[in-house]
Structures are given as C-alpha cells and as structure tokens.
Design a protein around this motif. Sequence first.
Motif, short mmCIF file in Angstrom:
data_model
loop_
_atom_site.label_atom_id
_atom_site.label_comp_id
_atom_site.label_asym_id
_atom_site.label_seq_id
_atom_site.Cartn_x
_atom_site.Cartn_y
_atom_site.Cartn_z
N PRO A 1 0.80 -1.24 0.00
CA PRO A 1 0.00 0.00 0.00
C PRO A 1 0.83 1.28 0.00
N TYR A 2 2.10 1.19 0.31
CA TYR A 2 2.93 2.38 0.50
C TYR A 2 2.92 3.29 -0.74
N TYR A 3 3.21 2.72 -1.91
CA TYR A 3 3.28 3.54 -3.13
C TYR A 3 1.89 3.97 -3.59
N ILE A 4 0.89 3.15 -3.32
CA ILE A 4 -0.49 3.53 -3.65
C ILE A 4 -0.86 4.80 -2.89
N ASP A 5 -0.54 4.83 -1.60
CA ASP A 5 -0.85 6.00 -0.77
C ASP A 5 -0.06 7.22 -1.22
N LEU A 6 1.22 7.03 -1.53
CA LEU A 6 2.05 8.17 -1.94
C LEU A 6 1.51 8.83 -3.20
N LEU A 7 1.16 8.02 -4.19
CA LEU A 7 0.66 8.58 -5.45
C LEU A 7 -0.70 9.24 -5.27
N ALA A 8 -1.60 8.56 -4.56
CA ALA A 8 -2.93 9.13 -4.34
C ALA A 8 -2.85 10.42 -3.52
N ASP A 9 -1.99 10.43 -2.51
CA ASP A 9 -1.83 11.62 -1.67
C ASP A 9 -1.29 12.79 -2.48
N TYR A 10 -0.35 12.49 -3.39
CA TYR A 10 0.21 13.57 -4.21
C TYR A 10 -0.89 14.19 -5.07
N ILE A 11 -1.69 13.36 -5.70
CA ILE A 11 -2.79 13.88 -6.54
C ILE A 11 -3.77 14.69 -5.70
N GLU A 12 -4.13 14.14 -4.54
CA GLU A 12 -5.10 14.80 -3.66
C GLU A 12 -4.60 16.15 -3.18
N GLU A 13 -3.31 16.25 -2.95
CA GLU A 13 -2.75 17.47 -2.35
C GLU A 13 -2.27 18.50 -3.37
N ASN A 14 -1.98 18.08 -4.60
CA ASN A 14 -1.27 18.98 -5.51
C ASN A 14 -1.95 19.34 -6.83
N VAL A 15 -2.89 18.55 -7.30
CA VAL A 15 -3.48 18.86 -8.61
C VAL A 15 -4.30 20.15 -8.56
N LEU A 16 -5.11 20.31 -7.52
CA LEU A 16 -5.96 21.48 -7.38
C LEU A 16 -5.46 22.37 -6.25
N ASP A 17 -5.70 23.67 -6.36
CA ASP A 17 -5.37 24.54 -5.22
C ASP A 17 -6.51 24.47 -4.21
N GLU A 18 -6.32 25.12 -3.07
CA GLU A 18 -7.28 24.98 -1.98
C GLU A 18 -8.68 25.46 -2.36
N MET A 19 -8.76 26.53 -3.13
CA MET A 19 -10.06 27.05 -3.52
C MET A 19 -10.75 26.09 -4.50
N GLU A 20 -9.98 25.54 -5.43
CA GLU A 20 -10.54 24.61 -6.42
C GLU A 20 -11.03 23.31 -5.77
N LYS A 21 -10.35 22.89 -4.71
CA LYS A 21 -10.71 21.64 -4.05
C LYS A 21 -12.13 21.68 -3.49
N SER A 22 -12.56 22.83 -3.04
CA SER A 22 -13.88 22.95 -2.43
C SER A 22 -14.99 22.48 -3.34
N PHE A 23 -14.88 22.74 -4.64
CA PHE A 23 -15.93 22.40 -5.60
C PHE A 23 -15.58 21.24 -6.51
N ASN A 24 -14.28 20.91 -6.60
CA ASN A 24 -13.86 20.00 -7.66
C ASN A 24 -13.09 18.77 -7.19
N GLN A 25 -13.06 18.53 -5.90
CA GLN A 25 -12.36 17.34 -5.41
C GLN A 25 -13.31 16.49 -4.58
N THR A 26 -13.46 15.24 -4.97
CA THR A 26 -14.37 14.31 -4.29
C THR A 26 -13.59 13.07 -3.87
N VAL A 27 -13.73 12.69 -2.61
CA VAL A 27 -13.11 11.47 -2.10
C VAL A 27 -14.21 10.50 -1.68
N LEU A 28 -14.22 9.34 -2.29
CA LEU A 28 -15.21 8.30 -2.00
C LEU A 28 -14.50 7.07 -1.43
#
Length: 338
Positions: A31-58
């Motif tokens: 799971p180590y690399y799975i978490d690292l890659l997913a965390d990078y996407i979750e933290e870096n693709v969108l800025d904080e304002m964009e995350k409010s409307f455009n980031q969904t975690v299921l």
Amino acid sequence: MAKKSDSYEQILDKLKRKEYAPVYYFMGEEPYYIDLLADYIEENVLDEMEKSFNQTVLYGKDTDIRTVINAAKRFPMGSQYQVVIVKEAQQLKAIDELTFYLQKPLASTILVFCHKYGTLDKRKKVTSEIEKNGVLFVSEKLRDYQIPPWIVKYLADRKVKISEKAALMLTEFLGTDLSKVANELDKLLITKPASEPTITPELIEKNIGISKDFNNFELQSAIIAGDVLKVNRIARYFADNPKNNPIIVTLSVLFNFFSNLMVYHYLQDKSQANVARELGVNPYFVKDFQAAAKRFSAAKTLRIIAWLRECDARSKGIENVSTDAGDLLKELVYKMLH
C-alpha cells in the motif's frame, strides 16, 4: 499519456510536470506507493479554492460504481480539472461497469482508484481499458532481500547514509512493511545529530530499541561462523528478553536461511549471480551461504530443518508442557553447533 509499464517514479515525475491521465488505477499488495501517489494527486493537482468544488473522495465500502461514474462525468467548476479519488477500491462492487466510461473518459476529470492488498483480473475488459486509456500501476510487495537497498535509497534521497549492518538490523526488526519502515526512518532522521552523516547501529539501538549485538541477524551470523560463545550469549539474551525477541520470529529467520541453504547445496551453478537469482536474495548474502555450506553439510542442513520444525511445534505446546521458549532455543542452537 503514461503507459501501464510506468514505475512509481515515472508516474510521480509526470504528475509533477502536470501531465495527467484521465484514469489512474493503483493496485497491489504494497500500500505504500499507492498511498504516496494518491496523496500527491489529492494534495497537488488542485489549489485549496478549487478543491472545495472540484475534489471528491469516496470510499469503496460506502459507495457504488454508479456513484463513482456519475461523479466522474461531472464537469469542473472554475477549474481545468476535477479530481475524484476512490479509496478502498478493492471493496467496490461491479467494477466491470466502469468499462463503458473508460472507453471515452472525460478529459477534465482525473479519476483515481486505490485498490490495496490485491489486483484486478488482467483478463477482464475493464483492466485492458484502464491500460489503454489511463495508468494501471501494480505496487508489488518487496521481498526481505530488497529492503536493505530500499532503505539505503530512501535515506540517500534525503542526503543521509546508513551502514550496512544498520540497514540489516532495521530489515530484520521491521520486516517488509514499507510504511512502517519509512516511519521509523523518518524518526531516525529527526533524532539523528546534525553532525552525524550516517545512521549507525548505535543510533538505532538508542532510538528504536533494537540491540546492535543481540538480534536475529547477529545470531544467524554467529551460527554460520560457528561462534559457540556468541551464539550462546545471544540465546541467553533472547531467553531473558522473550517479549522483545519472540522465538517464533527467530525460528522463522533461521528456517528461511537453512531452507535456502539446502537449495544451495544442490545447485549446479554456484556463481554469485545464479545463487542470488535462484534463492531470491541480494548478491551480498551469497557469501553467507558459501560459508554455511562449508560448515553444514546437506545432511546436517536437513537435520537442522527438522529440528527447527520440532522446536516450532514444541514452542506452541505440542508434545511440550514445561520447557519454555528460552530453553527450547538454547537446546536448538546446541544441536545445530555440535
């Protein structure tokens, strides 16, 4: 677009360059690399304002594939992308229904699946569609012999060295769980004196609690060398500290070594490269089998394996009602060395 053969480093590099695929499926036993890659996407693709409307975690256990697809089909609001991350994807039912979405995924959606402790069936159409239109990454569990070089690289990336013995100590104590290993290494980096460029056995002993002199790695080395005094000292230490040195771990380490030694005895090609390949060990450890083979014949190795099995059974109470683990280990190493 990234290809299915991309490594963790290649995928991360493309993410950092903002070269995004519409679908990422991270899966595997590690799971180590799975978490690292997913965390990078979750933290870096969108800025904080964009995350409010455009980031969904299921979460796979709390959602269904239709909900995931509907989320992926939405268009972003005030952003170039929307991110949909499905954690615990191994619990998602009817994953095959994703096939139709994958044939024409929305370019403005970055859909990420985190599938731990297993993989998709590669014969299924959904798998081939992910490979065709997205990134399919398999995070494989490392074997014991791969952990020391992994530790060396992890620390080298942080401009820190580690001694060979220290890396082996950590491997023997922590096992192959990369998240656990990385966590302990991070602790060492924090506690390491700034003036000390290398992590040593002494530093590990002080901050993690692993004895640099009394551990399974040292016991195995002493047995190979036929150092009766050292073997007995370690056995006594283990007997006096059973909580920190469970006999089941010691027996597992020794059983693995002597099982490989039996294979070594019957190899026709005993070159370093072939031995490492056949036994699945780091070439550095081939010398241990070369030395052990001189001390323990194939017949003696077979007897040792039998004694290890017997000791394991007795440590679990089979045909043994009174002998404790410490005495069982002392008896075992005596038979091994005499």
